[in-house]
Enzyme design. Structure first.
Site, PDB file in Angstrom:
ATOM      1  N   SER A   1       0.427  -1.738   0.168  1.00 27.32           N
ATOM      2  CA  SER A   1       0.439   0.023   0.345  1.00 27.32           C
ATOM      3  C   SER A   1       1.247   1.215  -0.179  1.00 27.32           C
ATOM      4  CB  SER A   1      -0.706   0.117   1.646  1.00 27.32           C
ATOM      5  OG  SER A   1      -1.902  -0.801   1.078  1.00 27.32           O
TER       6      SER A   1
ATOM      7  N   LYS B   1       0.669   3.647  -2.843  1.00 24.21           N
ATOM      8  CA  LYS B   1      -0.812   4.125  -2.684  1.00 24.21           C
ATOM      9  C   LYS B   1      -0.601   5.147  -3.314  1.00 24.21           C
ATOM     10  CE  LYS B   1      -3.549   0.653  -1.360  1.00 24.21           C
ATOM     11  NZ  LYS B   1      -4.293   0.042  -0.548  1.00 24.21           N
TER      12      LYS B   1
ATOM     13  N   TYR C   1      -4.259  -2.547 -10.108  1.00 27.69           N
ATOM     14  CA  TYR C   1      -4.042  -2.943  -8.505  1.00 27.69           C
ATOM     15  C   TYR C   1      -3.343  -3.610  -8.399  1.00 27.69           C
ATOM     16  CZ  TYR C   1      -5.280  -2.204  -3.667  1.00 27.69           C
ATOM     17  OH  TYR C   1      -5.491  -2.087  -2.622  1.00 27.69           O
TER      18      TYR C   1
ATOM     19  N   TYR D   1      -4.205   3.830   7.857  1.00 25.01           N
ATOM     20  CA  TYR D   1      -5.036   2.508   8.232  1.00 25.01           C
ATOM     21  C   TYR D   1      -5.877   2.965   9.052  1.00 25.01           C
ATOM     22  CZ  TYR D   1      -1.994  -0.703   5.508  1.00 25.01           C
ATOM     23  OH  TYR D   1      -1.651  -1.619   4.534  1.00 25.01           O
TER      24      TYR D   1
ATOM     25  N   VAL E   1       1.826  -3.986   4.090  1.00 26.22           N
ATOM     26  CA  VAL E   1       1.610  -4.804   5.003  1.00 26.22           C
ATOM     27  C   VAL E   1       2.807  -5.367   4.397  1.00 26.22           C
ATOM     28  CG1 VAL E   1      -0.994  -5.217   5.328  1.00 26.22           C
ATOM     29  CG2 VAL E   1      -0.243  -5.720   3.132  1.00 26.22           C
TER      30      VAL E   1
END
Lengths: 309, 309, 309, 309
Positions: C69, C72, C194, C245, C263
């Protein structure tokens, strides 16, 4: 109709009562107030009042206990008798899908409780009855005394006070609805009548007699009509879909009757056209329903075939 | 029992059918797929199959329509007949308190759908039937053909394809449950059987005959038992508490019968011990239930007194 | 500005790297795909790229790992550079208050993800970049190769395939948004880009260099502007409030810098006007953030005083 | 540092104040209590207190107004100064993702408010300060009088009484937390201190001076330390991530500074190491933040480049 049953009712109740104490081990007595926590879990009583005037009973069916939320079946009926469907502008009649005292649903639905049996809905019913009569608890007590023929039937003041002392969750619900304008009387007054209603002390025999009007399509003990056939059907429908907290589906599946439970361990169940059952067993399952009580009603409908389905 | 009713059934159905078109104006035809959107809202049919073998009908009761979610009553019964209560390890039996295709509840309860009639639950039932039979849709079709005596009964391929093309929400539900390990067959296969099941074309007369086993405590058209009295009672209980989306409480309150609705405008309703009703009226209320259908069933139980309450 | 720090940066990084392995015991390596589960928890690297062109590093700061992530942050910047504020018609910029892959929030807000860093929001960003460029992953890879000067930088095909095989939750999110019309490209295509984006393999040194434009108010490695000062500020604001998160508040409280975690154990953190930090430690806390990584950044800002607060 | 800004601060404030009244048309004055509803929407003031002792102001920057939730920044600081991180056993520090007075989150997280700035969290802070000092409001008032040098600074008794009369929602929150054991003092006492805190009357100049300790790493007006650099950083982090209701992400994105707003139209904003800003404009946006205030701060950081990002 009653004659057509293949089982002898007294024998059946005695068999159920004999098997009941063993069920208690699967549950736990309510302990949020001392008066309830002190009751022995294996106690048990069961009574059946039939539409033709008989009362059968077994176990401690004449022993008074704290009816708690079972009382909500009666306040709903009394409020509906006075207000009719207008009541449902302020409280819904759908199962909640959430525990009985949840605030989540109340917020998503802008202060309108999902049904009259979750705590928030019961507070609205009391509020409506207060506005209509000036004395909601007095109205309820007078009705129950008349139906049971017990002039001393009353609430337990110690229990009522104890409920009030541990009543932060109900106070939160009441203030929350007041913030949406869905409580007309002062929060303290509504809570006082609500706590006294829950602290009513009745036996299985009392409850079975008091609920008989729901099996007789609205006809009271004295032959007068509390309300019509249609209203009786409606209360029974709400009892079946919403009467046993968030386990109403399981209760319908196992027992197949309209019913209302309370954390005192009582359950009132209606056999439309036949009679009214009341059971008492203090140990509760995780949803707050009497384990021995649900088991007893399950056995009763399995043996008699008197489920509504 | 049927003889004891004070009304003539055919006359009653005709009166209801005559009043039905006026109801349609209060609703709206489902428009998420073209095949459903094209149906005229004021169409109406109603059929009653009785346990003694009669079929009464009025309006367009022999006209086939898209049964959609009404089919879920049958897949639940077929799955329960094969798996028994083990089915309920993977799907609950409590009312959802949320619209039929909500993901919220599914997340809070870790991929276990609240009941077999919300879309997620119906997908689990299909998945279970797929594992048990290898062909869930084939098993369902064979059952319906046998009960109705209609060997050509089938799904509408155009509707099934259209459902698949507009099926992102159901695909989301299926993948979501798969992420929790609560789907055993490939997502695409489960969805294919599910979309064909929903695209079944049946008339009111077909549906009433097909559902009769629920009124006869599990006895099929050929006299064999699909399952026992206890399982029939259980399906009826779930129909009553969960069969009409998030308006199950209102349906129980107004109609007082177990029932399953579909967005095609059909409703199947069970009169335990008496018979099975099917109605069709394409215009839907806000919960997705046929407005003319609910009104028809309400009138029927009010006039006959045959509610379960 | 850098000169004013009372600490020697290389010494500080070395001290932090020496203390890192002991932190790993407090966390757990991600195990939902085999490629991630196989990494030893006590590995650690840290790099700092400064606005004046220096790169400091300690531990395994040149070791490539799966950025997940962290990627992103870059797709958000690329999408914002092309679309500007129009992007925020389809995705919010508020903290979610829910875990990163929750469907609950998505349903309550009708298919509009709360922010670009929860999985649903990242899928919308990929979808937007796909529409704008025809090749979202290719655009991202080209950008990262340019900023790092590493022409071989790429995704790990095994990891990407493994993500796809365990991707039911992301497929559910994508179909769910498609059901609301908030996905313009086919679900399978969006998911493919993705999964490849998440499977990018980069070292701490790579990440620190690649993120430097966020510390330089939008200025890329070659001196051109990806976007203006205002857009750089905006990406940093979203990183600070939403980048870690549902522990963004805790990260702001402890570290006090914009940051994005993955992660795979990586965290990218921006020191506006000063430089860009990247850390890597595979063991994760309960929110999915690297325990050694958060501890390292906490120590770094405490020792340097370079928090934004 | 201040000298390095390319703009003249007084001129900038005057320009902002001149543009402010036009912003008011986009918002709406809070009307839940009469005292707030009576204020003209286009009023405006702005003050900047710098760490080197200057106070700049424009518009009605000396006009007292009702600070409402802006006061929560100070009670958080006072509570943290006394209790340290132990405070966070009873209240979280994550953004809520829900409106400021939501009960939903509180129920899902068992009576632990998400952060100290939603109403439930602010009640816990007051409760903690009550336990620590015996007089939470008195402690707060003494602190504010000392920092501002205004010995007559006080709450408006009419506003406080009005808050109490319209305080059902806050009473619900307080009772709800009490039901989880997360309120140590009587509900009525906590609410009384909370309502008086919200009813404090201060001007922009007062607020800017009072908040200066947050820009000076904990150093008070008299040179003493309320708490250390680390605690000041922590309060600023919570202000940035949670200080402007459910628009904290948008505020960070547009303004890029720690800030706390109130429904009286005030916003306090911290420029770490530089100074403290206070703005006042009664018309609120849908999230409850001053439209003119947010616009003024946005302009200020854009013109000065003094965002933290």
């Amino acid at each position: 109709v009653l004659a057509s049953t293949p089982v002898d009712l007294q024998t059946l109740l005695d068999e159920i009562a004999a098997a009941a104490p063993a069920q208690a081990a699967r549950g736990k007595v309510a302990d949020y107030i001392p008066a309830l926590a002190a009751v022995a879990p294996e106690r048990f009583g069961m009574a059946l009042a039939t539409v033709d005037g008989q009362v059968y009973g077994s176990g401690e069916f004449r022993e008074p206990f704290s009816v708690q939320s079972v009382s909500k079946a009666f306040t709903l009926a009394l409020s509906l008798a006075r207000e009719g469907d207008a009541l449902f502008n302020r409280v819904g009649r759908e199962p909640s899908g959430n525990p009985f005292n949840s605030l989540v649903q109340l917020e998503y639905e802008h202060g309108i409780p999902r049904n009259p049996f979750i705590n928030a809905g019961a507070l609205v019913v009391v509020d409506q009855l207060l506005t209509a009569t000036g004395d909601a608890f007095g109205e309820l007590r007078a009705f129950l005394r008349a139906e049971t023929g017990e002039p001393a039937l009353d609430c337990d003041a110690v229990v009522a006070r104890s409920e009030a002392e541990h009543g932060h969750r109900n106070a939160a619900l009441a203030h929350f609805m007041a913030s949406y304008g869905n409580l007309k009387n002062p929060v303290e007054v509504v809570l006082d009548h609500y706590f006294r209603q829950c602290a009513l002390t009745m036996s299985c025999a009392d409850l079975a007699r008091a609920g008989l009007f729901l099996a007789r399509h609205g006809v009271r003990a004295d032959g007068s009509q509390l309300f019509g056939r249609s209203e009786a059907k409606r209360v029974n429908a709400i009892l079946l879909t919403c009467g046993t907290y968030d386990a109403a589906g399981d209760f319908a599946y196992r027992v197949g009757l309209p019913g209302k439970s309370g954390v005192g361990g009582g359950i009132l169940s209606v056999l439309p056209g036949r009679g009214c059952l009341a059971v008492w067993g203090p140990a509760l399952d995780r949803s707050g329903n009497s384990v021995a009580g649900v088991h007893a009603l399950d056995t009763f409908t399995t043996r008699t075939g008197w489920s509504v389905f």
